[in-house]
Design an enzyme around this catalytic site. Sequence first.
Site, PDB file in Angstrom:
ATOM      1  N   HIS A  22       0.820  -1.213   0.000  1.00 37.65           N
ATOM      2  CA  HIS A  22       0.000   0.000   0.000  1.00 37.65           C
ATOM      3  C   HIS A  22       0.855   1.265   0.000  1.00 37.65           C
ATOM      4  O   HIS A  22       0.493   2.264  -0.603  1.00 37.65           O
ATOM      5  CB  HIS A  22      -0.940  -0.001   1.215  1.00 37.65           C
ATOM      6  CG  HIS A  22      -1.987  -1.075   1.131  1.00 37.65           C
ATOM      7  ND1 HIS A  22      -3.275  -0.817   0.743  1.00 37.65           N
ATOM      8  CD2 HIS A  22      -1.908  -2.408   1.341  1.00 37.65           C
ATOM      9  CE1 HIS A  22      -3.960  -1.950   0.738  1.00 37.65           C
ATOM     10  NE2 HIS A  22      -3.151  -2.932   1.100  1.00 37.65           N
ATOM     11  N   ASP A 117      -6.139   5.721   0.545  1.00 36.67           N
ATOM     12  CA  ASP A 117      -6.222   4.310   0.236  1.00 36.67           C
ATOM     13  C   ASP A 117      -7.684   3.875   0.338  1.00 36.67           C
ATOM     14  O   ASP A 117      -8.463   4.472   1.087  1.00 36.67           O
ATOM     15  CB  ASP A 117      -5.384   3.567   1.287  1.00 36.67           C
ATOM     16  CG  ASP A 117      -5.067   2.151   0.899  1.00 36.67           C
ATOM     17  OD1 ASP A 117      -3.956   1.937   0.388  1.00 36.67           O
ATOM     18  OD2 ASP A 117      -5.920   1.264   1.099  1.00 36.67           O
TER      19      ASP A 117
END
Length: 458
Positions: A22, A117
């Site tokens: 991520h 995210d």
Amino acid sequence: MDPSHTPKKPHIALIPSAGMGHLTPFLRIASLLLSRNCIITLFTPKSTISNAESDHISFFLTKYPQVKHLEFDIIPVQASGNQDPFFVQYKAISRSSHLLRPLLSSSPYPFSAIFCDLLTARSIAAISADLSIPYYVLISTSAKFLSFMLYLPFLVSNPDKFSINSTEVQIPGLTPLPMKSIPLPFVNPNHLLASSIIENVGSIPEAKGILVNSFKQFEAETFSALNNCKVLNNLPQVLPIGPLQAYDIENDESQCLSWLDNQPEKSVVYVNFGSRTAMSNDQIKELGHGLDRSGCRFLWVVKTSTVDKEDKEGLEELLGNSFLERVKSKAMVVKSWVNQEKILEHSATGGFISHCGWNSVTEAAARGMPVLAWPIHGDQRVNAEVLQEAGLGILEKTWGMGNERLVKQEEIAKRVSEFMNDVELRNRAMKVGEEARKAIEHGGSSDKAIMEIIEKLS
Ligand code: UDP
Ligand code: UDP
């Protein structure tokens, strides 16, 4: 453009979730945005799960001192002993994202946009509405797996169509996905990961756009389904902006690059299962003997635990001295962080055995590097199918997912040797590399998509 309108420098807040998978696309997009005259503030939690994350954040800030870095406290989440520490951290970051509100509202140079995210979308959507700062979601997986996640709330409410007994999963507009490719945690809506995703995808329609580290030609069917309201009819634009390129970092702790310098062109198979995927010790041993018996030269990064801080077992202990002695004339075996980008770029590397974490897939695609896909968990098998359909590699389906079965050294040796000698695959992969390069060059599809966003925010 109106000549009286002087474009302002967009100030973008970047909020990644946990784990290298991520963090990496956020650091890469940061470097891209900086090169296009944007101002960046990076938000990260005060403590990370892996050393790799904290090291990369430090490298990045040293390389780009103009980036403002704000660390925030996270509210711990009660976790049972056997839960994946990264999943627990996803949840903790998501639960703590409201703490970012004062940091986002008090900046002396106001924010033009927030890039977050998927796993923090819900809290960021609320802050975005409150402060009137548009938000975009940066996706760290394939567009295909994104489609599956977007459709998950509908799937879990239809157990007759979606259960471990189903043979395939139908997502409107897409070729059905084999059920075998769906990670088991997703079939249980109460699982920590599934519940985090279901909680957050509901806020996606409020985003100004969804940015995917992929490119149009790589996942044409999926981008078309997503942007023609087939998957869901209330989505913002889904923009392929990849493959995102690495910023230059000197972080090779191993001697891999100098070893590669002494190997013949395209002779080496590079084996790395990413930053958080460990195989069982038995499978690691079979893999070692399989690589040895394939007759190929190999560069193998061995990993025995999910979190790098806990990876203590030595190579000798794990593989035995005689194995290491026997292979040393044709192999480099390490148990440390390597600079994967530089290895994939090296002329001696001829193939990549990968778990198919999405960053690894995009790094291979960017260089037209053939991939032998060995997905282990999560989105990896869906990603492997994407790369196989695109012509970048092959997925050996009989090897199963995770530690489903012990894949024997004889199977591995045969497959690896065929893979390294597959000239047609090499040519197909090279074409994928050319398409990837075209997508990101000036005026290419991914370059145009990112420029449009910057212009909107200027
Ligand atoms: N990586 C690396 N060296 C290593 C292990 C991983 O440079 O020894 C990088 C890799 O290039 C990729 C990222 O770490 O950019 C891992 O992300 P990916 O999505 O491939 O897999 P994950 O680690 O999240 O499973
Ligand atoms: N082994 C294997 N495949 C091979 C070579 C060895 O499975 O191609 C097994 C072997 O049976 C033994 C272990 O791996 O159980 C260690 O073998 P190695 O030759 O590495 O060391 P040794 O114990 O023979 O000194």
